[in-house]
Design an enzyme around this catalytic site. Structure first.
Site, mmCIF file in Angstrom:
data_model
loop_
_atom_site.group_PDB
_atom_site.id
_atom_site.type_symbol
_atom_site.label_atom_id
_atom_site.label_comp_id
_atom_site.label_asym_id
_atom_site.label_seq_id
_atom_site.Cartn_x
_atom_site.Cartn_y
_atom_site.Cartn_z
ATOM 1 C CE1 TYR A 1 -4.202 1.773 0.479
ATOM 2 C CE2 TYR A 1 -2.628 3.410 1.251
ATOM 3 C CZ TYR A 1 -3.889 3.084 0.789
ATOM 4 O OH TYR A 1 -4.828 4.070 0.615
ATOM 5 C CD GLN B 1 -11.679 2.485 -1.295
ATOM 6 O OE1 GLN B 1 -11.962 2.431 -0.095
ATOM 7 N NE2 GLN B 1 -11.416 3.643 -1.898
ATOM 8 C CG ASN C 1 -6.440 6.903 5.465
ATOM 9 O OD1 ASN C 1 -6.758 5.720 5.618
ATOM 10 N ND2 ASN C 1 -6.969 7.662 4.527
ATOM 11 C CB SER D 1 7.445 8.892 13.018
ATOM 12 O OG SER D 1 8.725 8.400 12.738
ATOM 13 C CD GLN E 1 10.641 11.008 13.769
ATOM 14 O OE1 GLN E 1 9.610 10.743 13.170
ATOM 15 N NE2 GLN E 1 11.781 10.429 13.464
ATOM 16 C CG HIS F 1 7.822 12.439 9.515
ATOM 17 N ND1 HIS F 1 7.716 12.075 8.211
ATOM 18 C CD2 HIS F 1 9.050 12.030 9.906
ATOM 19 C CE1 HIS F 1 8.820 11.467 7.820
ATOM 20 N NE2 HIS F 1 9.658 11.429 8.829
ATOM 21 C CD GLU G 1 9.574 5.058 13.892
ATOM 22 O OE1 GLU G 1 9.118 6.082 14.456
ATOM 23 O OE2 GLU G 1 9.329 4.767 12.707
ATOM 24 C CG HIS G 2 13.825 6.791 14.064
ATOM 25 N ND1 HIS G 2 12.508 7.196 14.005
ATOM 26 C CD2 HIS G 2 14.099 6.220 12.862
ATOM 27 C CE1 HIS G 2 12.013 6.895 12.814
ATOM 28 N NE2 HIS G 2 12.943 6.304 12.096
ATOM 29 C CG ASP H 1 14.413 8.830 7.995
ATOM 30 O OD1 ASP H 1 14.225 7.794 8.660
ATOM 31 O OD2 ASP H 1 14.197 9.975 8.442
ATOM 32 C CD GLU I 1 -0.595 -34.180 25.282
ATOM 33 O OE1 GLU I 1 -1.038 -34.258 24.120
ATOM 34 O OE2 GLU I 1 0.339 -33.417 25.610
ATOM 35 C CG HIS J 1 -2.428 -37.922 18.580
ATOM 36 N ND1 HIS J 1 -3.753 -37.609 18.560
ATOM 37 C CD2 HIS J 1 -1.775 -36.827 18.060
ATOM 38 C CE1 HIS J 1 -3.913 -36.381 18.051
ATOM 39 N NE2 HIS J 1 -2.727 -35.893 17.746
#
Lengths: 432, 432
Positions: free
Chosen positions: B131, B192, B215, B238, B260, B263, B328-329, B362, B416, B421
């Site tokens: 995506y 969709q 999103n 982020s 950062q 963003h 994250e960073h 990045d 068991e 088995h």
């Protein structure tokens, strides 16, 4: 007994196969509502909520003082196991551990031509929660399969939760947990146990990942806390696909189909036979052997509801069916089974040759018996050491290396209209 | 500008830090409802529903004939890129590919002392959906970061979906997709597009896994189809944590924090300084540099809303904060940064030393820029080749090996109460 039989060469085969495999776990909105409330309560009230749910659902006088199973109690459960059981568990554990050790990923790095060091650091998860169902479906083998890979990965704290209906503990399960090296066993279960592991309470440490099977409440809770913690897969009903060339003892094949079907009415056992007559032989074996089994009612319901025989004319047809189904367990009971295995793209585990029934893999061959179900082998893997390790990217630029990369970063950042990125890179340019 | 400042030695620090980090993505039940309806419609009506949503949301005359971007159009987008851009993309792609190649797992097997062969077969996923957001947030660098690891894994078909509001295509994104080796680009987006990838339509092939950011509708749809297909992580805002000993140029640190913050208002930039006076220097740099930046409004909102300065007295305090946040960073802008890095247990990526700003990572250092956010580095990893590979357990018992294992399996199965088995294993016992 009436088991569906399909012919891979018939024109409507694709649709019939799709119908046979169809499995839609109905989402139950009342379950969602209940689980969501339980999670909120445990998150807000900690032990108080956890104890109250445990008293209500498991019907025993749970308190902060008696919730944790002491290590001595685990050791003593192990000591008191019949010799035969402790010996068998030890053989299984050793083999599971040895196989898991091959999966352990190592950190690596390299220096590029600009003098930058790039790498990947592999570290174990810190704390892991293992859910072990209580009551009837309490399987010591699953305890080994869930805990040992975490242990091999180097997880610092492994917390097992297990419900104890009416306060009853399962000695085999405790013994297996002790053998596998569990750090803490807590007598809670259901959605409340999952919530406690995800958010932490006074008694239950917050973990980083929750693994292990459970009922619909447990599965729903795991889905809901996913993101807050990691989870393993959400398992559907167990399935086996056996491909046979007709040269295996039909009793063996019947019993292998039974071994899947006995788990549960929803379990699925399918035989693909390259020999049409062999299907009749297996049917005869089923008729003969079914009455000898304790769980014959479950087996019958499973085979009639979801079982199937498929006659395939060619090896190509059979392989294509297997790849389409992407089965959890695939038995290749054929000549030259190794060659067949090479053509399988999607399966959780492949049991190669007539001497490799699924049951050996379920207990002690070594590979994990927690496997992707319902065709998810297309994109997921058996539970393994890699589920308990994580990776961190390591970037160490030299002064000249950073300078050399700064132009590229700056151009791309400006192409994305991210000027602070561009300037941050440009600052590292020599004479920039 | 008013940015929060904390002191790691103050008694209420733990709570203040928790408040600073707090991030609860509010679940929106109306979004859930809408997305669930869209998924049902696409699942039932295929292209018809997909086209109708695309016409409605993206406002162009989508039809089955114009939904797919032709390969020639991709090639021509690449050819028409300014030289500077195509050269920078190529440098980045080569470095991302080279790093990713180190991650590729290989199959293995071994023979145990009983003559059984046990192994793990590693195969690529067959089809993957990527995506790519449209409009403002369309980042060619993300196209490279998502597609290249899939390509290195050996995925047969990589399908990219991207919305084209009013039919407009982003040439840089198309060029990057062409360079990365995409197989098919389809002009659909939103929930969709995710539904179409998960279930397949006449035009969109059903894939095995969906990766890439989007999103709230896209993220919700990905969560809902998880299980039907694999997904990568659901990313939160982020974040960067910079640890500095006060010896780096404060302008550099200010710009790294900006990179950062630019963003998104929800992005989080935190500086841990071992030098209290240095925090004031960075504040002065921020004041001086902020007005020079195009995205100063976003940066200001982000730093005031979610940014922070933390004064730590000792290295131990700083390391402990980093491990607690699991950022994250993580930038280690200190002397002997390699030694510091060894003590970091949890982080998506570590940028080691003063010459390694996040911006280089990045775009073009090589490691992936898709990283675990919001503390999920405790249990998850950067996007990598391993996300596009899966494993199958291989078990091949010899006649004597199966016989040797059958007792263990039988004892555990009977423990068991799974008799089928047990018998399935016992059948393979020589003279059994």
């Amino acid at each position: 007994m009436n088991i569906q039989t399909l012919n891979a060469s018939s024109t409507d085969f694709d649709q019939s196969l799709a119908d046979l495999l169809a499995w839609d776990d109905v989402e139950d909105s009342s379950v969602n509502q209940t689980v969501s409330e339980i999670i909120q309560a445990v998150r807000q009230h900690g032990d108080a909520a956890l104890l109250s749910y445990t008293q209500e659902f498991d019907q025993w006088e749970a308190s902060a003082d008696n919730l944790v199973v002491e290590q001595e109690q685990l050791a003593s459960a192990w000591d008191q196991l019949p010799d035969e059981h402790s010996k068998a568990l030890k053989v299984a554990a050793d083999r599971i551990r040895h196989y898991a050790e091959q999966q352990k990923a190592q950190s690596w790095d390299f220096v590029d031509e600009m003098g930058n060091t790039l790498g990947q650091k592999v570290t174990p998860l810190e704390r892991v929660g293992v859910y072990v169902p209580g009551g009837k479906a309490a399987y010591p083998s699953s305890v080994l399969m869930n805990i040992i890979p975490a242990k091999v990965a180097g997880v610092s704290q492994i917390v097992m939760v297990t419900p104890t209906p009416k306060g009853e503990l399962n000695a085999l399960v405790l013994g297996a947990a002790w053998l596998a090296g569990v750090d803490k066993v807590i007598k809670v279960g259901g959605a409340q146990a999952v919530a406690a592991l995800a958010y932490g309470t006074e008694t239950v440490p917050r973990v980083d990942k929750i693994v292990g099977p459970g009922n619909i409440f447990v599965a729903t809770a795991k889905k809901m806390v996913f993101g807050q913690v990691g989870i393993d897969m959400i398992a559907g009903p167990s399935e086996i696909l056996i491909v046979c060339d007709g040269k295996t003892n039909p009793d063996w094949i019947a019993m292998d189909l039974f071994s899947q079907a006995e788990h549960d009415e929803k379990a699925q056992s399918i035989l693909v036979s390259l020999d049409e007559g062999f299907i009749e032989e297996v049917k005869a074996s089923i008729k003969k052997l079914l009455p000898t089994l304790e769980r014959s009612q479950v087996i019958k319901a499973s085979l009639e509801g979801r079982g199937g025989f498929i006659y395939a004319e060619t090896k190509e047809q059979a392989i294509s069916i297997a790849n389409k189904i992407a089965p959890e367990h695939l038995e290749l009971s054929v000549d030259n089974a190794e060659q067949w295995a090479e053509e399988i793209e999607h399966a959780g585990a492949i049991f190669i040759g007539r001497y490799t029934p699924e049951a050996l893999g379920d207990y002690c061959a070594g590979p994990n018996h927690v496997l992707p179900t319902s065709g998810t082998a297309r994109f997921s893997s058996p539970l393994g050491v890699y589920d308990f390790q994580k990776r961190t990217s390591m970037i160490n630029c030299s002064k000249t290396g950073a300078s050399a990369l700064s132009d590229t970063a700056s151009i791309l950042a400006r192409g994305e209209a991210l000027t602070a990125h561009a300037k941050s890179a440009e600052y590292r340019k020599i004479n920039g």
